[in-house]
Design an enzyme around this catalytic site. Sequence first.
Site, PDB file in Angstrom:
ATOM      1  N   GLY A 233      74.332 103.156   0.377  1.00 53.50           N
ATOM      2  CA  GLY A 233      75.516 102.864   1.180  1.00 53.50           C
ATOM      3  C   GLY A 233      76.511 102.050   0.378  1.00 53.50           C
TER       4      GLY A 233
ATOM      5  N   LYS B 220      61.175  82.977   3.176  1.00 53.82           N
ATOM      6  CA  LYS B 220      62.367  83.590   3.780  1.00 53.82           C
ATOM      7  C   LYS B 220      63.363  84.020   2.692  1.00 53.82           C
ATOM      8  CE  LYS B 220      65.607  84.755   6.582  1.00 53.82           C
ATOM      9  NZ  LYS B 220      65.588  85.920   7.423  1.00 53.82           N
TER      10      LYS B 220
ATOM     11  N   CYS C 123      73.464  87.050   6.291  1.00 57.32           N
ATOM     12  CA  CYS C 123      72.231  86.544   5.675  1.00 57.32           C
ATOM     13  C   CYS C 123      72.062  86.907   4.206  1.00 57.32           C
ATOM     14  CB  CYS C 123      71.033  87.034   6.474  1.00 57.32           C
ATOM     15  SG  CYS C 123      70.940  86.246   8.082  1.00 57.32           S
TER      16      CYS C 123
ATOM     17  N   LYS D 280      81.482  78.438  23.988  1.00 57.56           N
ATOM     18  CA  LYS D 280      80.338  79.356  23.985  1.00 57.56           C
ATOM     19  C   LYS D 280      79.386  79.047  25.149  1.00 57.56           C
ATOM     20  CE  LYS D 280      78.509  80.842  19.977  1.00 57.56           C
ATOM     21  NZ  LYS D 280      77.759  80.858  18.717  1.00 57.56           N
TER      22      LYS D 280
ATOM     23  N   ARG E 175      66.631  91.126  12.681  1.00 61.74           N
ATOM     24  CA  ARG E 175      67.833  91.797  12.169  1.00 61.74           C
ATOM     25  C   ARG E 175      68.853  91.889  13.293  1.00 61.74           C
ATOM     26  NH1 ARG E 175      65.023  97.329  11.401  1.00 61.74           N
ATOM     27  NH2 ARG E 175      64.102  96.486  13.277  1.00 61.74           N
TER      28      ARG E 175
ATOM     29  N   GLU F 110      63.047  82.743  10.563  1.00 65.26           N
ATOM     30  CA  GLU F 110      63.254  83.889  11.446  1.00 65.26           C
ATOM     31  C   GLU F 110      63.599  85.115  10.604  1.00 65.26           C
ATOM     32  OE1 GLU F 110      62.752  84.338  14.780  1.00 65.26           O
ATOM     33  OE2 GLU F 110      63.122  86.349  14.019  1.00 65.26           O
ATOM     34  N   PHE F 111      63.021  86.263  10.978  1.00 60.72           N
ATOM     35  CA  PHE F 111      63.230  87.482  10.196  1.00 60.72           C
ATOM     36  C   PHE F 111      63.951  88.577  10.992  1.00 60.72           C
ATOM     37  CE2 PHE F 111      59.560  85.290   8.412  1.00 60.72           C
ATOM     38  CZ  PHE F 111      59.867  85.275   7.054  1.00 60.72           C
TER      39      PHE F 111
ATOM     40  N   LYS G 283      77.279  96.316   9.545  1.00 60.04           N
ATOM     41  CA  LYS G 283      76.406  97.474   9.787  1.00 60.04           C
ATOM     42  C   LYS G 283      76.597  97.884  11.238  1.00 60.04           C
ATOM     43  CE  LYS G 283      72.342  94.834  11.091  1.00 60.04           C
ATOM     44  NZ  LYS G 283      70.921  94.616  10.977  1.00 60.04           N
TER      45      LYS G 283
ATOM     46  N   THR H 203      67.567  79.374   8.151  1.00 61.61           N
ATOM     47  CA  THR H 203      67.134  79.649   6.778  1.00 61.61           C
ATOM     48  C   THR H 203      67.591  78.481   5.913  1.00 61.61           C
ATOM     49  OG1 THR H 203      67.383  81.991   7.209  1.00 61.61           O
ATOM     50  CG2 THR H 203      67.298  81.321   4.891  1.00 61.61           C
TER      51      THR H 203
HETATM   52  P1  NAD Z   1      75.534  81.488  14.179  1.00 62.76           P
HETATM   53  O1  NAD Z   1      76.691  81.021  13.404  1.00 62.76           O
HETATM   54  O2  NAD Z   1      75.623  82.752  14.963  1.00 62.76           O
HETATM   55  O3  NAD Z   1      75.081  80.351  15.212  1.00 62.76           O
HETATM   56  C1  NAD Z   1      74.942  79.011  14.862  1.00 62.76           C
HETATM   57  C2  NAD Z   1      75.234  78.187  16.103  1.00 62.76           C
HETATM   58  O4  NAD Z   1      74.928  76.832  15.835  1.00 62.76           O
HETATM   59  C3  NAD Z   1      76.697  78.202  16.533  1.00 62.76           C
HETATM   60  O5  NAD Z   1      76.785  78.593  17.888  1.00 62.76           O
HETATM   61  C4  NAD Z   1      77.179  76.775  16.337  1.00 62.76           C
HETATM   62  O6  NAD Z   1      78.152  76.364  17.263  1.00 62.76           O
HETATM   63  C5  NAD Z   1      75.894  76.019  16.513  1.00 62.76           C
HETATM   64  N1  NAD Z   1      75.856  74.675  15.923  1.00 62.76           N
HETATM   65  C6  NAD Z   1      76.339  74.264  14.726  1.00 62.76           C
HETATM   66  N2  NAD Z   1      76.050  72.968  14.539  1.00 62.76           N
HETATM   67  C7  NAD Z   1      75.368  72.558  15.633  1.00 62.76           C
HETATM   68  C8  NAD Z   1      74.780  71.316  16.017  1.00 62.76           C
HETATM   69  N3  NAD Z   1      74.812  70.265  15.232  1.00 62.76           N
HETATM   70  N4  NAD Z   1      74.173  71.269  17.208  1.00 62.76           N
HETATM   71  C9  NAD Z   1      74.108  72.332  18.022  1.00 62.76           C
HETATM   72  N5  NAD Z   1      74.634  73.526  17.708  1.00 62.76           N
HETATM   73  C10 NAD Z   1      75.256  73.636  16.525  1.00 62.76           C
HETATM   74  O7  NAD Z   1      74.326  81.553  13.153  1.00 62.76           O
HETATM   75  P2  NAD Z   1      73.069  82.562  13.170  1.00 62.76           P
HETATM   76  O8  NAD Z   1      73.476  83.883  12.642  1.00 62.76           O
HETATM   77  O9  NAD Z   1      72.392  82.469  14.478  1.00 62.76           O
HETATM   78  O10 NAD Z   1      72.155  81.888  12.052  1.00 62.76           O
HETATM   79  C11 NAD Z   1      71.469  80.668  12.292  1.00 62.76           C
HETATM   80  C12 NAD Z   1      70.449  80.490  11.191  1.00 62.76           C
HETATM   81  O11 NAD Z   1      69.466  81.523  11.252  1.00 62.76           O
HETATM   82  C13 NAD Z   1      71.023  80.554   9.778  1.00 62.76           C
HETATM   83  O12 NAD Z   1      70.320  79.680   8.951  1.00 62.76           O
HETATM   84  C14 NAD Z   1      70.735  81.995   9.363  1.00 62.76           C
HETATM   85  O13 NAD Z   1      70.633  82.135   7.960  1.00 62.76           O
HETATM   86  C15 NAD Z   1      69.397  82.220  10.015  1.00 62.76           C
HETATM   87  N6  NAD Z   1      69.103  83.631  10.294  1.00 62.76           N
HETATM   88  C16 NAD Z   1      70.076  84.446  10.790  1.00 62.76           C
HETATM   89  C17 NAD Z   1      69.783  85.765  11.078  1.00 62.76           C
HETATM   90  C18 NAD Z   1      70.840  86.687  11.595  1.00 62.76           C
HETATM   91  O14 NAD Z   1      70.609  87.898  11.594  1.00 62.76           O
HETATM   92  N7  NAD Z   1      71.980  86.204  12.043  1.00 62.76           N
HETATM   93  C19 NAD Z   1      68.481  86.256  10.872  1.00 62.76           C
HETATM   94  C20 NAD Z   1      67.508  85.389  10.404  1.00 62.76           C
HETATM   95  C21 NAD Z   1      67.826  84.066  10.119  1.00 62.76           C
END
Ligand code: NAD
Length: 437
Positions: free
Chosen positions: A251, A202, A258, A35, A152, A149-150, A318, A121
């Site tokens: 839907g 959250k 999440c 990545k 979408r 973080e909120f 979605k 979260t």
């Molecule tokens: P994701 O899976 O897209 O990304 C997580 C990243 O963390 C990955 O790239 C992974 O390689 C990396 N990672 C894992 N362990 C690691 C470590 N020890 N050191 C460095 N990098 C590491 O996840 P996401 O969707 O971005 O979600 C992250 C958090 O944010 C979660 O808790 C999620 O619930 C929360 N969140 C997500 C959203 C959303 O829409 N995706 C919205 C609000 C909150």
Amino acid sequence: MRVTIIGTGYVGLVSGACLADLGHQVICVDTDEAKIDQLKQGSMPIYEPGLEELVKRNVAAGRLKFTTSFAAGIPGAEVISIAVGTPSASDGSVDMQYVDAAARMIGTHLAGYAVIADKSTVPVGTAERVAILVKEATPQAFDVVSNPEFLREGHAVFDFLKPARIVIGAAAQRAADVMLGLYAHIDCPKLVMDTRSAELTKYAANSFLATKISFINEVAQLCEMVGADVDHVAAGIGSDPRIGKDFLRPGPGWGGSCFPKDVKAFLKLGEEYGRPMHVVKAAWHMNQSARLRLVERLEKRLGSLEGKTICVLGLAFKGNTDDTRESPAVDIIRELDKRGAAVKYYDPEAKCAADLGAATRVHSSYAAAAAAHALVIATEWEEFRTLDLDKLKQAMAGDLILDARNLLDHAAARCAGFECLRIGKPDLTIDAPTVTQ
Ligand code: NAD
């Protein structure tokens, strides 16, 4: 301000790029070498509208960097945001291994005072947990805050830069002030509170939103039975500001990375404290049954699904995202496959989900529709709204559409010779006049 983001996924990459655009000096650290290599070469690991341009602009300006090295990323940072995944463990609790690993690495490389912000979260009590893990590895001073973080997916850049509010849970005023400085250029209410309240905010927010969707989906099912139109009902109730218009679109049910895991974690938390969350539990069950009900609706109309060819449009949970985690479309395809249907599906962006049985992916809506007995719209991609219905009809063997997103112009679909089943609309009705607002 010098900012390090640990975890460069949907939240980490968007946060990093947006904070850089606000003028901060940002380093994104991730353990995923592929990545980080991809990002260094200027290509995006995720699909998110507006993100690529933002990343490129800030990399070019020297404000945004990517690395797999904690030794390069942590020392000197004033704010270190943890944005790693927090998936569900098998018992519904939160798998904290990535947060714990990030906390240990921060402790190992901390070289001076920093504010460590939990953006992932995380369950109530995580700020204390992270503080213990960091303290085990360093004599340096630090504070841990909760900064949920909120955003979408699909609107992530906009949501980060123009949020409804920013929540900061901090035990120390010094740390709260640093976080207020970080977001000084974002114009929105900033709610400073204790860490436990911020962490629970959250989960409560996502559980409430999921419940609202389950509620309207339940109303939609009743509409189908009593001959009412869910759009009129949603407009009727949503006009009351105590209810609000948002999240009243029926839907196939909520999914994504999440809502399902956060609702599970919320239920688990209630269980652990002997306070079962009955309302949210009902919303969960409603959501699970909604997907199955769609397949049953199709089966009822087609007779057995055994040997039938079904076209499914959409795989992402979605529109405007490539994310297929907990996607209703995935469950619908699996259920159709299980019931003996030959499924062909198409999605413009979705990453391949694991195990879709014998279902095959094709390169366009029309290829998916070829010789299909029925077509299911499972994801609200804009391109599905403007399909050439005559071309679709010619390609298909049957004339049934199950529009699980109420996306199509129903009258036009009927004109093209389709029978169109929709959510929250009786199967055989004459459309009522449009509601005036
Ligand atoms: P994701 O899976 O897209 O990304 C997580 C990243 O963390 C990955 O790239 C992974 O390689 C990396 N990672 C894992 N362990 C690691 C470590 N020890 N050191 C460095 N990098 C590491 O996840 P996401 O969707 O971005 O979600 C992250 C958090 O944010 C979660 O808790 C999620 O619930 C929360 N969140 C997500 C959203 C959303 O829409 N995706 C919205 C609000 C909150």
